[in-house]
Design an enzyme around this catalytic site. Structure first.
Site, PDB file in Angstrom:
ATOM      1  CG  ASN A  57      41.133  41.344  47.498  1.00 39.03           C
ATOM      2  OD1 ASN A  57      41.615  40.261  47.167  1.00 39.03           O
ATOM      3  ND2 ASN A  57      41.035  41.717  48.768  1.00 39.03           N
TER       4      ASN A  57
ATOM      5  CG  HIS B 147      46.211  38.725  49.336  1.00 34.69           C
ATOM      6  ND1 HIS B 147      45.351  38.702  48.263  1.00 34.69           N
ATOM      7  CD2 HIS B 147      45.477  39.176  50.394  1.00 34.69           C
ATOM      8  CE1 HIS B 147      44.154  39.121  48.654  1.00 34.69           C
ATOM      9  NE2 HIS B 147      44.209  39.404  49.930  1.00 34.69           N
TER      10      HIS B 147
ATOM     11  CB  CYS C 171      43.906  36.073  51.542  1.00 29.78           C
ATOM     12  SG  CYS C 171      42.261  36.803  51.765  1.00 29.78           S
TER      13      CYS C 171
END
Length: 355
Positions: free
Chosen positions: A300, A269, A121
């Site tokens: 995602n 993010h 991430c």
């Protein structure tokens, strides 16, 4: 850890998404979950659809497709790349490095630096840090940073807490020396004591994949996954983000001598819209300064959500002018990193589809 970089710029930014699109509602029909609750979840969390690779598609496939587009359509010269950094959690193989595979498939010169970085991430920001460090070398003028994951291939289709949310994507960022670029401020932190909050338990040397690790079991609330699959402690991750990211952003601004009000966009993010709204409120910044629509449209895709947010929302603006932006990634590791830089006047800021 605070870091400083001088005279470096992002010159081009390309994102690659699979053509295959699935809707959140259709995914949820595979679970014993009322449609009314699914639609409420969509509204609160900002879910709608996501992009997934077809079986067998790997990170190198997305990367090579993107590079060939840059070579053919935008005139990027193969021999102008002096380094290739790949940030991924889903390499083609345990060995050799996937960056070497990409270099070989593209026929790039041998006199270059190639490296894989295992990050998720926060990977885009960490990859930029590594690219900027390489540019301090005399003989490195241009670096290609690839951030890519095909995380759907390691997520259980029977886990409604993860599968309907994940997305596959890649980004290629061309970074180069630029005397007029000014100073970029960055910081990064790690806490490996909390590594269990986001992980794929099996597949490495600690727990090699086997028939046993591939066996699905009920993880609770009729979510089925194997040890080979992504597992996430959602409440732990949420608490981590709300606790650790705001002071990181405050420290970054203090170190740079910049107020939050001076920053035009906060490009974070994107795990889900709810988390980003709460994070923006915690930091004290308007929601309008924090693009939140990537997970809604594409899913995602780990660190790739940051360059996707740039391309999806700011391409027209950043083709014409520069803006002061704050980038931040947070998650697996646990790792959190941020960067304050001037971004804009890009040679390329585009999204393409991989069929």
């Amino acid at each position: 850890m605070n870091l400083l970089f001088e005279s470096k710029r992002i010159a081009a930014l390309l994102t690659v998404v699979p053509a295959n699109e699935q809707s959140f509602i259709d995914d949820m029909k595979a679970f014993d979950f009322p449609e009314a609750r699914s639609r409420k979840l969509m509204e609160v969390m900002g879910y709608d659809r996501h992009r997934l690779v077809s079986p067998g598609t790997c990170v190198s496939d997305l990367a090579v497709f993107g590079f060939e587009h840059l070579f053919d359509k935008h005139g990027l010269e193969r021999d102008s790349l002096d380094a290739l950094i790949l940030v991924t959690q889903t390499p083609d193989y345990l060995m050799p490095p996937t960056s070497s595979i990409i270099q070989g498939r593209l026929g790039l010169k041998q006199d270059m630096f190639c490296v894989d970085i295992n990050q998720g991430c926060a990977g885009f920001v960490i990859g930029l840090m590594q690219a900027f460090m390489l540019l301090d070398q005399k003989h490195i003028q241009r670096v290609a940073l690839v951030n890519a994951d095909v995380i759907s291939r390691k997520t259980s289709p029977r886990d409604r807490n993860s599968y309907p949310l994940v997305g596959d994507a890649a980004s290629i960022t061309v970074v180069e020396k630029a005397s007029a670029a000014g100073t970029t401020h960055a910081n990064v932190k790690f806490d490996g004591t909390r590594h269990g909050a986001l992980m794929i338990p099996a597949g490495g040397m600690r727990m090699p994949s086997s028939a046993a690790t591939a066996e699905l079991s009920d993880a609770g609330d009729h979510n089925f996954r194997a040890l080979d699959h992504l597992t996430m402690e959602g409440s732990d991750v949420f608490t981590f983000v709300q606790t650790e990211v705001p002071p990181m952003i405050a420290s970054l601004c203090d170190d740079a001598g910049v107020s939050k009000e001076q920053i035009e966009w906060f490009l974070f993010h994107q795990p889900n819209r709810f988390m980003l709204q709460k994070l923006a409120d915690k930091i004290g910044i308007p929601h309008a300064k924090v693009p939140m629509n990537v997970v809604e449209k594409y899913g995602n895709s780990s660190g790739v959500t940051i360059p996707m947010a740039i391309v999806e929302n700011l391409s027209e603006v950043l083709n014409d002018r520069e803006a002061l932006v704050c980038l931040a990634g947070f998650g697996v590791g646990l790792t959190w990193a941020s960067m304050l830089m001037r971004l804009g006047r890009l040679d390329v800021c585009e999204m393409v589809q991989y069929a």
